[in-house]
Design an enzyme around this catalytic site. Structure first.
Site, PDB file in Angstrom:
ATOM      1  N   ASN A   9       0.859  -1.189   0.000  1.00 28.70           N
ATOM      2  CA  ASN A   9       0.000   0.000   0.000  1.00 28.70           C
ATOM      3  C   ASN A   9       0.895   1.239   0.000  1.00 28.70           C
ATOM      4  OD1 ASN A   9      -1.895   1.978   0.402  1.00 28.70           O
ATOM      5  ND2 ASN A   9      -2.305   1.451   2.553  1.00 28.70           N
ATOM      6  N   LYS A  11       0.065   4.264  -0.398  1.00 24.56           N
ATOM      7  CA  LYS A  11      -0.635   5.483   0.059  1.00 24.56           C
ATOM      8  C   LYS A  11      -0.413   6.604  -0.968  1.00 24.56           C
ATOM      9  CE  LYS A  11      -0.117   3.651   4.616  1.00 24.56           C
ATOM     10  NZ  LYS A  11      -0.302   3.823   6.032  1.00 24.56           N
ATOM     11  N   HIS A  87      -9.692   1.275   4.510  1.00 21.39           N
ATOM     12  CA  HIS A  87      -8.449   1.489   5.249  1.00 21.39           C
ATOM     13  C   HIS A  87      -8.704   2.482   6.390  1.00 21.39           C
ATOM     14  CE1 HIS A  87      -4.397   2.837   6.171  1.00 21.39           C
ATOM     15  NE2 HIS A  87      -3.973   1.691   5.643  1.00 21.39           N
ATOM     16  N   GLU A  89      -7.191   4.974   7.376  1.00 22.66           N
ATOM     17  CA  GLU A  89      -7.028   6.387   6.991  1.00 22.66           C
ATOM     18  C   GLU A  89      -8.270   6.897   6.250  1.00 22.66           C
ATOM     19  OE1 GLU A  89      -3.232   5.875   5.060  1.00 22.66           O
ATOM     20  OE2 GLU A  89      -2.350   5.457   7.020  1.00 22.66           O
ATOM     21  N   GLU A 153      -5.569  -4.669  10.774  1.00 22.61           N
ATOM     22  CA  GLU A 153      -4.587  -3.602  10.958  1.00 22.61           C
ATOM     23  C   GLU A 153      -4.923  -2.809  12.224  1.00 22.61           C
ATOM     24  OE1 GLU A 153      -2.443  -2.240   7.256  1.00 22.61           O
ATOM     25  OE2 GLU A 153      -4.398  -1.307   7.104  1.00 22.61           O
ATOM     26  N   GLY A 159       1.807   2.891  10.537  1.00 25.07           N
ATOM     27  CA  GLY A 159       2.689   4.030  10.297  1.00 25.07           C
ATOM     28  C   GLY A 159       3.415   4.535  11.527  1.00 25.07           C
ATOM     29  N   SER A 197       3.113  -1.468  10.494  1.00 22.80           N
ATOM     30  CA  SER A 197       4.555  -1.443  10.789  1.00 22.80           C
ATOM     31  C   SER A 197       5.259  -2.761  10.454  1.00 22.80           C
ATOM     32  CB  SER A 197       4.816  -1.044  12.237  1.00 22.80           C
ATOM     33  OG  SER A 197       4.391   0.287  12.463  1.00 22.80           O
TER      34      SER A 197
END
Ligand code: PGA
Length: 237
Positions: A9, A11, A87, A89, A153, A159, A197
């Site tokens: 991913n 991003k 996701h 985000e 996740e 991140g 991570s």
């Protein structure tokens, strides 16, 4: 073991098509799904030979007056086979809720693409089982879960360079598999990936020790050497 899936991913990175092509080439391996920003999908697809291509998002309708959105029909025509949906985000910065996520999964499946549904607890201390169950059951709804890939996740690991303990991740995987088995016919057949991570040191342990069927790799997937090591470690299991 079935070939684990490694989903990269990217991003909203990198900044140029040239960089995107270089990074893609270094991850071009069977089992890898590269998910670039929309703007680079075509160039990346043309560049790779073995990796599959995915998108990081799409809209819940196939066409129409939806300024700024991208249809799964377009993604399919560009050669995508996967779409990441929900996701954290997108949930956090774009207000996506389980209802919208379910609609997106539905339209992605209708196009014959494979949705990768992201779920995970929103806070570290709560145990997070309720969040996980709600996101899973409301996201999948009455759709056929065996056609959907689930990516676990935990928000605190995304991140942050603070990956989830492998034992803890395994507990959550068992919980997810139980919810799947209880709520859906052949639910246990859905693949569950770990993300948050992931790096070259921890990648294989989520698969080997915790029993995940693959990984969703964010930051590390943009670092050429690191991603090569992840791929090497995972596929030499
Ligand atoms: P990370 O991101 O690997 O940088 O933690 C994972 C993700 O957001 O999918």
């Amino acid at each position: 073991m079935e070939n684990p899936l490694i989903v990269a991913n990217w991003k909203m990175n990198p900044q140029t098509t040239e960089e995107a092509k270089t990074i893609a080439l270094s991850s071009d391996r069977k089992g890898v799904v590269i998910c670039p920003p929309f703007a680079f999908i075509k160039s990346v697809k043309e560049r790779v030979k073995k990796a599959e291509i995915g998108a990081q998002n799409c809209f819940s309708e196939k066409k129409g007056a939806f300024t700024g959105e991208t249809s799964p029909v377009m993604l399919k025509k560009l050669g995508c086979r996967y779409v990441i949906i929900g996701h954290s985000e997108r949930r956090e910065y774009f207000g996506e809720n389980n209802n919208l996520i379910n609609k997106k999964i539905k339209v992605v499946l209708k196009e014959g693409l494979t949705p990768i549904l992201c779920i995970g607890e929103m806070k570290k201390d709560t145990g997070g089982m309720d969040d996980i169950k709600e996101q899973l059951v409301e996201g999948v709804g009455d759709l056929q879960v065996k056609k959907i890939i689930i990516a676990y996740e935990p928000i605190f690991a995304i991140g942050t360079n603070l990956p989830c303990d492998v034992e803890e991740a395994e507990k959550k995987k068992v919980f997810i598999k139980n919810v799947l088995a209880k709520n859906y016919s052949k639910g246990e057949q859905a693949a569950v990936l770990y993300g948050g991570s992931v790096n070259s040191k921890n990648a294989s342990s989520y698969i080997k020790k915790a029993g995940f069927q693959g990984l969703l790799v964010g930051g590390a997937s943009l670092k050429i050497k690191e991603m090569k090591k992840i791929i090497e470690n995972v596929y030499s299991l």
